[in-house]
Motif scaffolding. Structure first.
Motif, mmCIF file in Angstrom:
data_model
loop_
_atom_site.group_PDB
_atom_site.id
_atom_site.type_symbol
_atom_site.label_atom_id
_atom_site.label_comp_id
_atom_site.label_asym_id
_atom_site.label_seq_id
_atom_site.Cartn_x
_atom_site.Cartn_y
_atom_site.Cartn_z
ATOM 1 N N VAL A 1 0.846 -1.201 0.000
ATOM 2 C CA VAL A 1 0.000 0.000 0.000
ATOM 3 C C VAL A 1 0.875 1.242 0.000
ATOM 4 O O VAL A 1 0.638 2.185 -0.763
ATOM 5 C CB VAL A 1 -0.973 -0.012 1.206
ATOM 6 C CG1 VAL A 1 -1.665 1.338 1.356
ATOM 7 C CG2 VAL A 1 -1.996 -1.136 1.048
ATOM 8 N N ALA B 1 2.232 2.345 -3.212
ATOM 9 C CA ALA B 1 1.196 2.769 -4.160
ATOM 10 C C ALA B 1 0.711 1.637 -5.063
ATOM 11 O O ALA B 1 0.182 1.896 -6.134
ATOM 12 C CB ALA B 1 1.665 3.967 -4.976
ATOM 13 N N VAL C 1 -1.822 -0.280 -4.569
ATOM 14 C CA VAL C 1 -3.289 -0.229 -4.665
ATOM 15 C C VAL C 1 -3.702 0.754 -5.749
ATOM 16 O O VAL C 1 -4.550 0.459 -6.588
ATOM 17 C CB VAL C 1 -3.921 0.139 -3.308
ATOM 18 C CG1 VAL C 1 -5.423 0.372 -3.456
ATOM 19 C CG2 VAL C 1 -3.650 -0.952 -2.282
ATOM 20 N N ASP C 2 -3.075 1.930 -5.754
ATOM 21 C CA ASP C 2 -3.394 2.930 -6.778
ATOM 22 C C ASP C 2 -3.056 2.419 -8.180
ATOM 23 O O ASP C 2 -3.797 2.629 -9.131
ATOM 24 C CB ASP C 2 -2.653 4.238 -6.502
ATOM 25 C CG ASP C 2 -3.138 4.917 -5.236
ATOM 26 O OD1 ASP C 2 -4.314 4.700 -4.861
ATOM 27 O OD2 ASP C 2 -2.352 5.651 -4.623
ATOM 28 N N GLU C 3 -1.941 1.736 -8.272
ATOM 29 C CA GLU C 3 -1.535 1.190 -9.565
ATOM 30 C C GLU C 3 -2.546 0.155 -10.056
ATOM 31 O O GLU C 3 -2.950 0.171 -11.217
ATOM 32 C CB GLU C 3 -0.151 0.548 -9.427
ATOM 33 C CG GLU C 3 0.418 0.031 -10.716
ATOM 34 C CD GLU C 3 1.811 -0.543 -10.540
ATOM 35 O OE1 GLU C 3 2.151 -1.470 -11.286
ATOM 36 O OE2 GLU C 3 2.546 -0.078 -9.648
ATOM 37 N N ARG D 1 -5.686 -0.129 -9.130
ATOM 38 C CA ARG D 1 -6.964 0.542 -9.386
ATOM 39 C C ARG D 1 -6.973 1.118 -10.802
ATOM 40 O O ARG D 1 -7.960 1.012 -11.522
ATOM 41 C CB ARG D 1 -7.192 1.647 -8.351
ATOM 42 C CG ARG D 1 -8.551 2.325 -8.485
ATOM 43 C CD ARG D 1 -8.784 3.377 -7.398
ATOM 44 N NE ARG D 1 -8.960 2.720 -6.118
ATOM 45 C CZ ARG D 1 -8.259 3.021 -5.021
ATOM 46 N NH1 ARG D 1 -7.322 3.947 -5.055
ATOM 47 N NH2 ARG D 1 -8.476 2.397 -3.893
ATOM 48 N N GLN D 2 -5.880 1.716 -11.213
ATOM 49 C CA GLN D 2 -5.798 2.292 -12.557
ATOM 50 C C GLN D 2 -5.871 1.221 -13.635
ATOM 51 O O GLN D 2 -6.408 1.453 -14.709
ATOM 52 C CB GLN D 2 -4.505 3.092 -12.704
ATOM 53 C CG GLN D 2 -4.498 4.356 -11.883
ATOM 54 C CD GLN D 2 -3.160 5.056 -11.933
ATOM 55 O OE1 GLN D 2 -2.257 4.642 -12.643
ATOM 56 N NE2 GLN D 2 -3.026 6.130 -11.173
ATOM 57 N N ASP E 1 -11.588 4.627 -13.505
ATOM 58 C CA ASP E 1 -12.321 5.780 -13.014
ATOM 59 C C ASP E 1 -12.763 5.641 -11.570
ATOM 60 O O ASP E 1 -13.585 6.423 -11.074
ATOM 61 C CB ASP E 1 -13.550 6.032 -13.902
ATOM 62 C CG ASP E 1 -13.133 6.347 -15.336
ATOM 63 O OD1 ASP E 1 -12.077 6.975 -15.533
ATOM 64 O OD2 ASP E 1 -13.856 5.930 -16.255
ATOM 65 N N ASP F 1 -12.911 5.802 -7.504
ATOM 66 C CA ASP F 1 -12.417 6.802 -6.537
ATOM 67 C C ASP F 1 -11.660 6.117 -5.420
ATOM 68 O O ASP F 1 -11.594 4.929 -5.330
ATOM 69 C CB ASP F 1 -13.574 7.627 -5.977
ATOM 70 C CG ASP F 1 -14.593 6.795 -5.240
ATOM 71 O OD1 ASP F 1 -14.298 5.630 -4.943
ATOM 72 O OD2 ASP F 1 -15.673 7.324 -4.961
#
Length: 113
Positions: free
Chosen positions: A96, A99, A101-103, A105-106, A111, A113
């Motif tokens: 986490v 990053a 999780v962000d990777e 998610r993309q 899209d 949130d």
């Protein structure tokens, strides 16, 4: 062999270093081919990872002839559940923080949130 987070991968690196070995991930479908290549280089093949059912199939399946062709031994790493949970939690927290999780998610939900 062992559950995720028990340290089996770390042990395989230590064994490979000590015994002049080379690590093969057991998820590779051509493990026996890799074993032959490693043996030709005078190194010790070390099979790491994958499910226990795959390793069992590798050893017991007559197509591979593994147990008849190779001298081998198995190390099963078992860790107390609280220790294992703590290790897995630390790994997830590191992911986490990095990053991941962000990777992801993309990749999967651009899209979100």
């Amino acid at each position: 062999m062992g559950a995720t987070g028990t340290g089996e991968s770390r042990l395989s690196v230590d064994l490979a270093t000590h015994f002049r070995g080379q690590i093969i991930n057991s998820d590779k479908m051509q493990v026996v081919v890799y074993i032959e290549k490693i043996l030709k280089t005078q190194r010790v093949p070390i099979i790491d990872g994958g499910s226990n059912s795959y390793i069992e199939k590798l050893v017991e399946d007559l197509v591979f002839m593994f147990k008849y062709k190779y001298d081998s031994f198995f190390i099963w790493i078992d860790v107390e559940q609280l220790v294992l949970n703590r290790r897995v939690d630390m790994t997830v927290n590191q992911m986490v923080k990095a990053a991941l999780v962000d990777e992801m998610r993309q990749i999967f939900i651009p899209d979100a949130d």
